[in-house]
Design an enzyme around this catalytic site. Sequence first.
Site, PDB file in Angstrom:
ATOM      1  N   ASN A 211      44.292  38.359  34.750  1.00 27.05           N
ATOM      2  CA  ASN A 211      44.913  37.731  33.578  1.00 27.05           C
ATOM      3  C   ASN A 211      44.912  38.731  32.435  1.00 27.05           C
ATOM      4  O   ASN A 211      44.465  39.875  32.582  1.00 27.05           O
ATOM      5  CB  ASN A 211      44.191  36.427  33.212  1.00 27.05           C
ATOM      6  CG  ASN A 211      42.723  36.677  32.915  1.00 27.05           C
ATOM      7  OD1 ASN A 211      42.372  37.384  31.985  1.00 27.05           O
ATOM      8  ND2 ASN A 211      41.842  36.118  33.749  1.00 27.05           N
ATOM      9  N   ASP A 282      40.127  30.877  37.920  1.00 23.61           N
ATOM     10  CA  ASP A 282      39.650  29.616  38.484  1.00 23.61           C
ATOM     11  C   ASP A 282      39.709  29.625  40.007  1.00 23.61           C
ATOM     12  O   ASP A 282      38.944  28.939  40.667  1.00 23.61           O
ATOM     13  CB  ASP A 282      40.486  28.452  37.941  1.00 23.61           C
ATOM     14  CG  ASP A 282      40.186  28.214  36.462  1.00 23.61           C
ATOM     15  OD1 ASP A 282      38.994  28.285  36.100  1.00 23.61           O
ATOM     16  OD2 ASP A 282      41.118  27.986  35.677  1.00 23.61           O
ATOM     17  N   LYS A 292      46.548  46.385  53.609  1.00 26.65           N
ATOM     18  CA  LYS A 292      47.698  46.134  52.742  1.00 26.65           C
ATOM     19  C   LYS A 292      48.720  45.272  53.489  1.00 26.65           C
ATOM     20  O   LYS A 292      49.081  45.586  54.622  1.00 26.65           O
ATOM     21  CB  LYS A 292      48.318  47.470  52.312  1.00 26.65           C
ATOM     22  CG  LYS A 292      49.427  47.281  51.318  1.00 26.65           C
ATOM     23  CD  LYS A 292      50.075  48.585  50.928  1.00 26.65           C
ATOM     24  CE  LYS A 292      51.276  48.286  50.045  1.00 26.65           C
ATOM     25  NZ  LYS A 292      52.148  49.430  49.877  1.00 26.65           N
ATOM     26  N   PRO A 310      33.331  29.664  41.588  1.00 30.17           N
ATOM     27  CA  PRO A 310      32.264  28.923  40.893  1.00 30.17           C
ATOM     28  C   PRO A 310      32.540  28.865  39.399  1.00 30.17           C
ATOM     29  O   PRO A 310      33.032  29.851  38.821  1.00 30.17           O
ATOM     30  CB  PRO A 310      31.001  29.751  41.185  1.00 30.17           C
ATOM     31  CG  PRO A 310      31.456  31.053  41.736  1.00 30.17           C
ATOM     32  CD  PRO A 310      32.857  30.892  42.231  1.00 30.17           C
ATOM     33  N   ASP A 311      32.271  27.729  38.780  1.00 33.06           N
ATOM     34  CA  ASP A 311      32.395  27.619  37.311  1.00 33.06           C
ATOM     35  C   ASP A 311      31.073  28.127  36.740  1.00 33.06           C
ATOM     36  O   ASP A 311      30.078  27.394  36.674  1.00 33.06           O
ATOM     37  CB  ASP A 311      32.662  26.173  36.907  1.00 33.06           C
ATOM     38  CG  ASP A 311      32.961  26.066  35.411  1.00 33.06           C
ATOM     39  OD1 ASP A 311      32.378  26.865  34.627  1.00 33.06           O
ATOM     40  OD2 ASP A 311      33.759  25.206  35.028  1.00 33.06           O
ATOM     41  N   ILE A 312      31.058  29.393  36.348  1.00 33.71           N
ATOM     42  CA  ILE A 312      29.800  30.066  35.975  1.00 33.71           C
ATOM     43  C   ILE A 312      29.123  29.336  34.826  1.00 33.71           C
ATOM     44  O   ILE A 312      27.932  29.024  34.877  1.00 33.71           O
ATOM     45  CB  ILE A 312      30.078  31.541  35.597  1.00 33.71           C
ATOM     46  CG1 ILE A 312      30.828  32.243  36.735  1.00 33.71           C
ATOM     47  CG2 ILE A 312      28.774  32.270  35.276  1.00 33.71           C
ATOM     48  CD1 ILE A 312      31.373  33.617  36.376  1.00 33.71           C
ATOM     49  N   PHE A 328      33.810  29.519  25.769  1.00 26.53           N
ATOM     50  CA  PHE A 328      35.071  29.791  25.092  1.00 26.53           C
ATOM     51  C   PHE A 328      36.148  28.964  25.773  1.00 26.53           C
ATOM     52  O   PHE A 328      36.077  28.727  26.975  1.00 26.53           O
ATOM     53  CB  PHE A 328      35.433  31.286  25.194  1.00 26.53           C
ATOM     54  CG  PHE A 328      34.985  32.072  23.996  1.00 26.53           C
ATOM     55  CD1 PHE A 328      33.644  32.309  23.777  1.00 26.53           C
ATOM     56  CD2 PHE A 328      35.910  32.567  23.079  1.00 26.53           C
ATOM     57  CE1 PHE A 328      33.221  33.021  22.668  1.00 26.53           C
ATOM     58  CE2 PHE A 328      35.502  33.282  21.971  1.00 26.53           C
ATOM     59  CZ  PHE A 328      34.154  33.507  21.758  1.00 26.53           C
ATOM     60  N   LYS A 342      36.665  19.926  26.587  1.00 34.29           N
ATOM     61  CA  LYS A 342      36.066  20.953  27.453  1.00 34.29           C
ATOM     62  C   LYS A 342      34.572  21.094  27.168  1.00 34.29           C
ATOM     63  O   LYS A 342      33.763  21.258  28.078  1.00 34.29           O
ATOM     64  CB  LYS A 342      36.795  22.293  27.253  1.00 34.29           C
ATOM     65  CG  LYS A 342      36.496  23.299  28.323  1.00 34.29           C
ATOM     66  CD  LYS A 342      37.432  24.490  28.292  1.00 34.29           C
ATOM     67  CE  LYS A 342      38.775  24.187  28.943  1.00 34.29           C
ATOM     68  NZ  LYS A 342      39.675  25.332  28.991  1.00 34.29           N
ATOM     69  N   LYS A 346      31.849  20.482  30.116  1.00 35.80           N
ATOM     70  CA  LYS A 346      30.926  21.526  30.580  1.00 35.80           C
ATOM     71  C   LYS A 346      29.494  21.255  30.134  1.00 35.80           C
ATOM     72  O   LYS A 346      28.579  21.979  30.509  1.00 35.80           O
ATOM     73  CB  LYS A 346      31.377  22.898  30.075  1.00 35.80           C
ATOM     74  CG  LYS A 346      32.800  23.254  30.494  1.00 35.80           C
ATOM     75  CD  LYS A 346      32.920  24.631  31.109  1.00 35.80           C
ATOM     76  CE  LYS A 346      34.363  24.886  31.513  1.00 35.80           C
ATOM     77  NZ  LYS A 346      34.559  26.019  32.369  1.00 35.80           N
TER      78      LYS A 346
HETATM   79  N1  CTP Z   1      34.315  29.806  32.821  1.00 40.37           N
HETATM   80  C1  CTP Z   1      33.362  30.243  33.712  1.00 40.37           C
HETATM   81  N2  CTP Z   1      33.641  30.238  35.054  1.00 40.37           N
HETATM   82  C2  CTP Z   1      34.836  29.830  35.500  1.00 40.37           C
HETATM   83  C3  CTP Z   1      35.819  29.376  34.583  1.00 40.37           C
HETATM   84  C4  CTP Z   1      35.524  29.384  33.255  1.00 40.37           C
HETATM   85  O1  CTP Z   1      32.269  30.631  33.304  1.00 40.37           O
HETATM   86  N3  CTP Z   1      35.084  29.836  36.807  1.00 40.37           N
HETATM   87  C5  CTP Z   1      33.964  29.768  31.393  1.00 40.37           C
HETATM   88  C6  CTP Z   1      34.751  30.737  30.537  1.00 40.37           C
HETATM   89  O2  CTP Z   1      34.066  31.978  30.400  1.00 40.37           O
HETATM   90  C7  CTP Z   1      34.836  29.975  29.228  1.00 40.37           C
HETATM   91  C8  CTP Z   1      34.861  28.541  29.625  1.00 40.37           C
HETATM   92  O3  CTP Z   1      34.306  28.496  30.941  1.00 40.37           O
HETATM   93  O4  CTP Z   1      33.666  30.163  28.446  1.00 40.37           O
HETATM   94  C9  CTP Z   1      36.196  27.897  29.639  1.00 40.37           C
HETATM   95  O5  CTP Z   1      37.128  28.673  30.342  1.00 40.37           O
HETATM   96  P1  CTP Z   1      38.624  28.173  30.520  1.00 40.37           P
HETATM   97  O6  CTP Z   1      39.310  29.039  31.520  1.00 40.37           O
HETATM   98  O7  CTP Z   1      39.279  27.980  29.211  1.00 40.37           O
HETATM   99  O8  CTP Z   1      38.385  26.736  31.085  1.00 40.37           O
HETATM  100  P2  CTP Z   1      38.423  26.117  32.489  1.00 40.37           P
HETATM  101  O9  CTP Z   1      37.115  25.459  32.718  1.00 40.37           O
HETATM  102  O10 CTP Z   1      38.847  27.109  33.523  1.00 40.37           O
HETATM  103  O11 CTP Z   1      39.528  25.002  32.286  1.00 40.37           O
HETATM  104  P3  CTP Z   1      41.138  25.109  32.315  1.00 40.37           P
HETATM  105  O12 CTP Z   1      41.485  26.451  32.906  1.00 40.37           O
HETATM  106  O13 CTP Z   1      41.544  23.968  33.151  1.00 40.37           O
HETATM  107  O14 CTP Z   1      41.571  24.968  30.890  1.00 40.37           O
END
Ligand code: CTP
Length: 400
Positions: A211, A282, A292, A310-312, A328, A342, A346
């Site tokens: 990204n 995500d 390749k 994983p959602d860290i 953030f 959010k 979280k």
């Molecule tokens: N984050 C994380 N691990 C992930 C996704 C997000 O630690 N796999 C953390 C980001 O570093 C940020 C926060 O979660 O602090 C929100 O990230 P964001 O991408 O805006 O939110 P998402 O939970 O992915 O929700 P969405 O994309 O549906 O808006």
Amino acid sequence: MRLAGKKIVLGLTGGVACYKIAELTRSLGKAGATVQVVMTQAATQFITPVTMQAISGNTVFTDQWDARIHNNMPHIDLTRDADAIVIAPCSTNFMFKLAHGACDDLLSTLCIARPAHIPLLIAPAMNVEMWQNPATQRNVAQLKADNIRVMGPAAGDQACGETGMGRMLEPAQLLTEIIASFQAKSLAGKRLLITAGPTFEPIDPVRGITNLSSGKMGYAIAEAAWEAGAQVTLISGPTALAQPYGVQRIEVQTAQQMYDAVMTSLNTKSQDAFVAVAAVADWRVANASNQKIKKTCDSDTPQLEFAQNPDILALVAALPDAPYCVGFAAESENLLQYGAAKRAKKNIPLLVGNIGHQTFGKDDNELILFDVHGHQALGRADKKTLAGKLVSEIASRIKK
Ligand code: CTP
């Protein structure tokens, strides 16, 4: 202009590193400081007072008996309106003189005669054996005990051809140290773990999904936290940014690697706060290829399958002994509504909202803080200024 209004007395002693002080002087000036250069006789063997006067824009003093000062007391008059005295490079001999209170030339006398409220910072520069010599180490310990800030030295190649500790810090690092010396140490004794930058999820060995995050906001927060006295670990996805001075950086590529590095850091040392600034992907490609992927015919398109990463942040926040968690939210619209939702989802005490596509890669940003009481705008500013404000917020919330 982070040194606007500050007067720095910059003392040069004998050493090859004197050639780097021209650049330091220039960057101090660019940061808004007035620089008054004082040189020892040995320093004038390495760089001329003419050069230093031209770059600093001020008369250079080298002699205790300089009659250009009306009362003939340069050792008093030059420091009375100073905000700091910086000795760079600081030779082995000058460290000895400072540690023992010698005053046999203008610069050493000026250091001894400084009022206690004026900080003294030194940047040692010498051969590795001179640095390691027990006599030098005794002097370093004494200087630290006397509240003199010892900046560096670093290790590396030396002008004499030997390698090891004793290299003077680079001018940019010295500037960072000098700026930091004026900052309030609101995070002294605290440990912060920060994620920054994008993640990169491979499709095959040469392609991937990422990204537009540049890492600038996370790196600025890491720098501001170090300036505020914290021990900072920065876990960074791929960025073009240099390692921030004073910060431990762990470089990763994928979200899974970032998660693993975060958990390892938390298991190795307890952290007071976790600041998740990274734009973590995500999803990863579940069927990534080891080779390749070839374009076999025109109508052929690869079928990518995705798995969730994983959602860290959520996983750290759910730990039984979780540090203070700051998230953030990069949104494209409805920031106030999505930000509040959010934070609650979280389950974290503080969330910082911004509009992703208006800030990714830029030097400025506009932040909104969400906590249990509602939201509060930090306003639009450059990322370094916002990072400083955010770090003060985190410091006051950790203290509560
Ligand atoms: N984050 C994380 N691990 C992930 C996704 C997000 O630690 N796999 C953390 C980001 O570093 C940020 C926060 O979660 O602090 C929100 O990230 P964001 O991408 O805006 O939110 P998402 O939970 O992915 O929700 P969405 O994309 O549906 O808006």
